[in-house]
Structures are given as structure tokens and as C-alpha cells.
Write a protein that holds these residues in place. Sequence first.
Motif, mmCIF file in Angstrom:
data_model
loop_
_atom_site.group_PDB
_atom_site.id
_atom_site.type_symbol
_atom_site.label_atom_id
_atom_site.label_comp_id
_atom_site.label_asym_id
_atom_site.label_seq_id
_atom_site.Cartn_x
_atom_site.Cartn_y
_atom_site.Cartn_z
ATOM 1 N N THR A 171 0.843 -1.329 -0.012
ATOM 2 C CA THR A 171 -0.098 0.224 -0.049
ATOM 3 C C THR A 171 1.037 1.020 0.119
ATOM 4 O O THR A 171 1.237 1.799 1.089
ATOM 5 N N PRO A 172 1.352 1.606 -1.026
ATOM 6 C CA PRO A 172 2.250 2.850 -1.296
ATOM 7 C C PRO A 172 1.642 4.094 -0.892
ATOM 8 O O PRO A 172 0.419 4.259 -1.049
ATOM 9 N N LEU A 173 2.465 5.091 -0.708
ATOM 10 C CA LEU A 173 1.894 6.444 -0.718
ATOM 11 C C LEU A 173 1.797 7.008 -2.163
ATOM 12 O O LEU A 173 2.379 6.626 -3.060
ATOM 13 N N ARG A 174 0.865 7.952 -2.128
ATOM 14 C CA ARG A 174 0.650 8.729 -3.381
ATOM 15 C C ARG A 174 1.912 9.502 -3.984
ATOM 16 O O ARG A 174 2.165 9.249 -5.319
ATOM 17 N N ASP A 175 2.644 10.054 -3.041
ATOM 18 C CA ASP A 175 4.170 10.480 -3.324
ATOM 19 C C ASP A 175 5.175 9.476 -3.540
ATOM 20 O O ASP A 175 5.537 8.798 -2.447
ATOM 21 N N VAL A 176 5.310 9.288 -4.653
ATOM 22 C CA VAL A 176 6.526 8.166 -4.946
ATOM 23 C C VAL A 176 7.810 8.365 -4.193
ATOM 24 O O VAL A 176 8.452 7.356 -3.570
ATOM 25 N N GLY A 177 8.194 9.773 -4.343
ATOM 26 C CA GLY A 177 9.469 9.922 -3.489
ATOM 27 C C GLY A 177 9.390 9.742 -1.925
ATOM 28 O O GLY A 177 10.314 9.130 -1.193
ATOM 29 N N GLU A 178 8.087 10.147 -1.316
ATOM 30 C CA GLU A 178 7.887 9.674 0.029
ATOM 31 C C GLU A 178 8.011 8.262 0.223
ATOM 32 O O GLU A 178 8.642 7.820 1.392
ATOM 33 N N TRP A 179 7.408 7.313 -0.628
ATOM 34 C CA TRP A 179 7.322 6.113 -0.638
ATOM 35 C C TRP A 179 8.828 5.385 -0.379
ATOM 36 O O TRP A 179 8.818 4.804 0.377
ATOM 37 N N ARG A 180 9.411 5.876 -1.372
ATOM 38 C CA ARG A 180 10.729 5.479 -1.451
ATOM 39 C C ARG A 180 11.673 5.786 -0.085
ATOM 40 O O ARG A 180 12.179 4.866 0.299
ATOM 41 N N GLY A 181 11.264 6.953 0.467
ATOM 42 C CA GLY A 181 12.059 7.367 1.590
ATOM 43 C C GLY A 181 11.628 6.380 2.766
ATOM 44 O O GLY A 181 12.444 6.299 3.880
ATOM 45 N N GLN A 182 10.218 6.099 2.912
ATOM 46 C CA GLN A 182 9.764 5.281 3.946
ATOM 47 C C GLN A 182 10.440 3.976 3.748
ATOM 48 O O GLN A 182 10.649 3.586 4.843
ATOM 49 N N LEU A 183 10.376 3.476 2.518
ATOM 50 C CA LEU A 183 10.971 1.993 2.683
ATOM 51 C C LEU A 183 12.386 2.107 2.879
ATOM 52 O O LEU A 183 12.974 0.964 3.511
ATOM 53 N N GLU A 184 13.087 2.992 2.675
ATOM 54 C CA GLU A 184 14.801 3.298 2.733
ATOM 55 C C GLU A 184 14.818 3.289 4.273
ATOM 56 O O GLU A 184 15.648 2.822 5.037
ATOM 57 N N TYR A 185 14.019 3.953 4.981
ATOM 58 C CA TYR A 185 13.912 4.078 6.448
ATOM 59 C C TYR A 185 13.739 3.000 7.115
ATOM 60 O O TYR A 185 14.328 2.284 8.107
ATOM 61 N N LEU A 186 12.620 2.166 6.666
ATOM 62 C CA LEU A 186 12.285 0.720 6.963
ATOM 63 C C LEU A 186 13.647 -0.320 7.105
ATOM 64 O O LEU A 186 13.821 -0.855 8.023
ATOM 65 N N LEU A 271 11.536 -2.088 -2.458
ATOM 66 C CA LEU A 271 12.227 -0.412 -2.861
ATOM 67 C C LEU A 271 12.700 -0.691 -4.316
ATOM 68 O O LEU A 271 12.452 0.486 -5.082
ATOM 69 N N GLU A 272 13.226 -1.618 -4.925
ATOM 70 C CA GLU A 272 13.771 -1.752 -6.223
ATOM 71 C C GLU A 272 12.504 -1.479 -7.074
ATOM 72 O O GLU A 272 12.442 -1.206 -8.235
ATOM 73 N N GLU A 273 11.362 -2.200 -6.698
ATOM 74 C CA GLU A 273 10.026 -1.990 -7.698
ATOM 75 C C GLU A 273 9.503 -0.598 -7.673
ATOM 76 O O GLU A 273 8.568 -0.027 -8.405
ATOM 77 N N VAL A 274 9.761 0.583 -6.719
ATOM 78 C CA VAL A 274 9.267 1.786 -6.794
ATOM 79 C C VAL A 274 10.052 2.674 -7.902
ATOM 80 O O VAL A 274 11.202 2.659 -8.060
ATOM 81 N N PRO A 275 9.186 3.100 -8.651
ATOM 82 C CA PRO A 275 9.621 3.908 -9.756
ATOM 83 C C PRO A 275 10.685 4.987 -9.335
ATOM 84 O O PRO A 275 10.473 5.611 -8.225
ATOM 85 N N CYS A 276 11.531 5.368 -10.377
ATOM 86 C CA CYS A 276 12.502 6.335 -9.884
ATOM 87 C C CYS A 276 12.166 7.674 -10.382
ATOM 88 O O CYS A 276 11.268 7.865 -11.202
ATOM 89 N N ASP A 277 12.371 8.880 -9.582
ATOM 90 C CA ASP A 277 11.972 9.916 -9.896
ATOM 91 C C ASP A 277 12.699 10.547 -11.082
ATOM 92 O O ASP A 277 13.786 10.275 -11.313
#
Length: 280
Positions: A171-186, A271-277
Motif C-alpha cells: 500500500t504505497p503512498l501517493r508521493d513516490v519519493g516519500e514512499w521510497r524514503g519510507q522504505l529506505e528508512y524501514l 524498494l527496487e520496484e518503486v519507480p525512480c523520480d
Amino acid sequence: MPTRRAVTGRSREPRARFAEELRLLRTQRGDSLRQLGERLGWDWSLFGKMENGETVGGPEVVQALDQHYGTPGLLLALWELAVSDQTQFRERYRRYMALEAEATSLWHFAVSVLPGLLQTPGYAREVLAAGGLKGEELEQQVEARMGRRELLEGEDAPPFRTILSEAVLRTPLRDVGEWRGQLEYLGEVAERPGATVHVLPFSAGPYGLDSTAVMFLRLPDGRTVAYTENAYRGELIEENVPVERLNRAYDAVRDLALSPAESRKFVLRMLEEVPCDPLT
């Protein structure tokens, strides 16, 4: 419970003391709320709410007040104490927050949302906004949630274990960058010596806590209490029998979950599946 007072007669509760200081400084200047608003460029009603303790405002307005009153850093320091004061949380959370602060270890299970202790500011803001918060109240709660993360930081942090349903990570965030940051923090948290992260995959099938997010707190006196939560309410459970029943269900879920090493790999794959900005 009456507000505690120091020998000066001033409140010792962080939020109340902050509000009192704002009122005192303004009245000593002889300003009305409207005059203060005109001079600083903010709606005067915001200052009224701050002085009544309805909100603590944001750091920008507090810094402007510090400059206006010639109190460099004083109001900002009081604001920081007020933001981290656990009495800012809704009433049903207050006893839980007090127990969480003294817990010697914590075990958690997430059904659909990451626990507040693991959330980034962007994740917390989007989740809280989806729950109906907005404006100053939203920012206040985000600041408060970020303050809670300190519980898991430092050498004296209590051991923490979380089991995350795969649904949480799907269940990702709408903001792709914020979601990437969340997964990195996890992923970073999963590497800490005192933190253990499990992922419960969809392939595990049905399980006993499929509709219940729960946190167990081991207290200094040896007791364990549980806090269960859904989208509408939370409940602190201190009686031995229901806590033990929940604990057994938690142990069964942990047996179905991936190992910590496999779970970290799972998070990294997500994290790898999250599209890059595209702008980076």
C-alpha cells in the motif's frame, strides 16, 4: 487533575506553560491579538488559539514571535517541549503513551499501516491526512509522531520487534519519493541491533490477527499489556487473560512470518520496484 504549578505560580505542563508565556509577553507589550497579527502578518485568530492552548502553531510562527519579543530561542525551546508533550495526544492514547515510554521491550503487529514508531514525516502526514486531520492540527500530530521515534534511538532504546503484513508494504503512498524514503528508512531500522522486522507474506494464508493491529509492552514490573487498534478506536488491555490470548495469537503469526534476513530482502525488493523520480 489540576494543572501543576511551580513556586513562581507558572504552569509546569509544557503546553500550558507555552501558552502562558505567549499571553504574558503580549500583554506586557500592550498588544491586542489583532495588532499582533497585523505586525507579524498572520491571522490574529491563530495567536488566540495558541494562547488558549488549542494549538502550538508551527516553528515559523514561533520563530517570528521570538524575534518580535526579543526572546531569541526561548519560545522555540518552549514550543519544542510542548510538541513532545504526550498530553497533546487524544485522550484514549494518553495512558498507553505513558506506558510505552517506560516499556523495557515492545512487540508489534501491523495489519495495513506501519506503526508510528517506524513512520517517516511524509508517511505520517499522508496517513493522518487520510484520517481527516488538516492544517495546524495535522502538522502538530506529525511533529508529535516524529518525536515518538526517539524511543527507538540511542544505546538505551528498548528491544523492538514488528511483524508487517505484506499488505502494509503493498500500500504505497501517493508521493513516490516519500514512499521510497519510507522504505529506505524501514530498511535502515531493520539493521539496528535492537530492532527486528518480520514480513508476513500473503502466502502464509489466514492468521489469527487478520483484523487487529496490536502492540505489546513489557513493563519494568514484569507485566505485559497490549494495545489494539483499528481505524476508529484503540483499546488498552491490561487484564492477564485477554493479553495472554493475544500473545498466543501473536506467537502463531510470528511462526508464519519470514525470518529477519528474508524480511529485509523483501523490503529491499519492494524498494527496487518503486519507480525512480524522473527528475533525479
